[in-house]
Scaffold this active site. Sequence first.
Site, mmCIF file in Angstrom:
data_model
loop_
_atom_site.group_PDB
_atom_site.id
_atom_site.type_symbol
_atom_site.label_atom_id
_atom_site.label_comp_id
_atom_site.label_asym_id
_atom_site.label_seq_id
_atom_site.Cartn_x
_atom_site.Cartn_y
_atom_site.Cartn_z
ATOM 1 N N HIS A 131 0.846 -1.201 0.000
ATOM 2 C CA HIS A 131 0.000 0.000 0.000
ATOM 3 C C HIS A 131 0.884 1.254 0.000
ATOM 4 O O HIS A 131 0.609 2.233 -0.702
ATOM 5 C CB HIS A 131 -0.881 0.062 1.250
ATOM 6 C CG HIS A 131 -1.838 -1.081 1.392
ATOM 7 N ND1 HIS A 131 -1.659 -2.068 2.328
ATOM 8 C CD2 HIS A 131 -2.988 -1.377 0.734
ATOM 9 C CE1 HIS A 131 -2.671 -2.925 2.251
ATOM 10 N NE2 HIS A 131 -3.487 -2.538 1.289
ATOM 11 N N GLN A 158 -0.438 -3.683 -9.031
ATOM 12 C CA GLN A 158 -0.348 -4.769 -10.007
ATOM 13 C C GLN A 158 -0.707 -6.118 -9.369
ATOM 14 O O GLN A 158 -1.167 -7.034 -10.030
ATOM 15 C CB GLN A 158 1.099 -4.808 -10.532
ATOM 16 C CG GLN A 158 1.417 -5.924 -11.492
ATOM 17 C CD GLN A 158 0.682 -5.743 -12.791
ATOM 18 O OE1 GLN A 158 0.509 -4.606 -13.263
ATOM 19 N NE2 GLN A 158 0.224 -6.830 -13.365
HETATM 20 P P1 AMP Z 1 -6.459 -3.596 -0.468
HETATM 21 O O1 AMP Z 1 -6.280 -2.841 0.792
HETATM 22 O O2 AMP Z 1 -6.074 -5.028 -0.362
HETATM 23 O O3 AMP Z 1 -7.790 -3.369 -1.129
HETATM 24 O O4 AMP Z 1 -5.396 -2.983 -1.473
HETATM 25 C C1 AMP Z 1 -5.400 -1.619 -1.789
HETATM 26 C C2 AMP Z 1 -4.492 -1.395 -2.966
HETATM 27 O O5 AMP Z 1 -3.170 -1.827 -2.639
HETATM 28 C C3 AMP Z 1 -4.912 -2.196 -4.199
HETATM 29 O O6 AMP Z 1 -4.768 -1.388 -5.339
HETATM 30 C C4 AMP Z 1 -3.956 -3.340 -4.202
HETATM 31 O O7 AMP Z 1 -3.718 -3.871 -5.479
HETATM 32 C C5 AMP Z 1 -2.705 -2.668 -3.660
HETATM 33 N N1 AMP Z 1 -1.782 -3.662 -3.141
HETATM 34 C C6 AMP Z 1 -2.056 -4.628 -2.232
HETATM 35 N N2 AMP Z 1 -0.973 -5.409 -2.043
HETATM 36 C C7 AMP Z 1 -0.008 -4.919 -2.843
HETATM 37 C C8 AMP Z 1 1.338 -5.281 -3.097
HETATM 38 N N3 AMP Z 1 1.918 -6.333 -2.501
HETATM 39 N N4 AMP Z 1 2.049 -4.542 -3.986
HETATM 40 C C9 AMP Z 1 1.471 -3.481 -4.612
HETATM 41 N N5 AMP Z 1 0.208 -3.095 -4.414
HETATM 42 C C10 AMP Z 1 -0.525 -3.796 -3.547
#
Ligand code: AMP
Length: 364
Positions: free
Chosen positions: A80, A226
């Site tokens: 994030h 990604q």
């Molecule tokens: P989430 O809180 O899981 O909904 O994720 C929020 C954003 O963070 C989304 O756009 C995810 O794709 C991104 N995200 C989550 N994990 C990763 C990661 N390991 N690397 C890059 N972006 C991430």
Amino acid sequence: MAYRPAFRAFSRSLSFFRQLPSSSYFSYSTAAAAELPLAASSPIQILRTKAEVRHWRAAQTLAGNSVGFVPTMGALHEGHLSLVRSSLRMNDKTLVSIFVNPSQFAPTEDLASYPRDFDRDVALLSELEYTPAETPKRIAAPEANVDESVLRTTTKVDAVFAPSVEEMYPSGIPLAVSEQTGAFVTVEGLSSQLEGAIRPQFFRGVATVVTKFLNIVQPDRVYFGQKDVQQTVVVKRMVSDLCYGCAVVVVPTSRADNGLALSSRNAYLTDQVREDAGAIFKGLQRAVDVYRTETDAGKIIAAVVETVAEKIPVEEIEYVCINDLETLEELERVHPLKGAILSLAVRVPNSFGGKTRLIDNVIL
Ligand code: AMP
């Protein structure tokens, strides 16, 4: 739902994968319903309502500031934060949302137990800052006669939007789609395969909440990882088809030292399982090697499965798939000039005696 029983029947035989042009096989996750974060004391503005965000946005417009927006569900990790850093680099002001969106969880999924730690999230965001290495050229011209150090302004996260469920879904949001009424957004053709096959309401929930956020925040740029590649395809298509003016910026996946893609749900895993799950990225890297001399999707997929299966039982591999980058059409052969998405989902044991799904992908 596109469960493929053929996979179960043959799952113990790796030779099966060699017969496949490309493949998908599936199953599930667990739980019930939960609630929200409380306020934290922090220098970052905490905005709770749509009206507060609109007020904040109007001030940025008046000041001529560009706005970057990073939607998250909290439980922040380096993945994030890498999105937030990208936004800090590219925009005058950055707004991060923290909202566990009920409409993307099925009644059987982990909404209730989804990790939440609002104060820690805000503390992490408060520590981030970005200082440009160089003064912007347009202002740095000698004739401008200004103190350049003043212009190398450090940017920090300006505000967090942490609404309640009622604020985002004023008419309520039962988890069962059959009980939902009102307006929802569906991106046809991109939402029912891969992750959508296992989680049929997931992308409808994502597209709906992202639509709400874009309408409220009106960012210049919105940031996605990604790591959730299908989400990036769905959101890009939605932003284009619904004529939003913002740019969708996709940020590379952040990984642990063993290659495991960072995820809030990794908190459910033991150290041993996390270590074994390094085989997922190893498998994807092996596929990238194979792709240097091989475009047959079945052979590339077999390389992934063989490597992942060294640490994760093959029957826990839900799917390994090669799809077109824009249409998500399943491919039998990768066109070297077009490339493709290679993605997978596996189930690993979690610390609560159940299973946690892990997803990952690379672009070929
Ligand atoms: P989430 O809180 O899981 O909904 O994720 C929020 C954003 O963070 C989304 O756009 C995810 O794709 C991104 N995200 C989550 N994990 C990763 C990661 N390991 N690397 C890059 N972006 C991430």
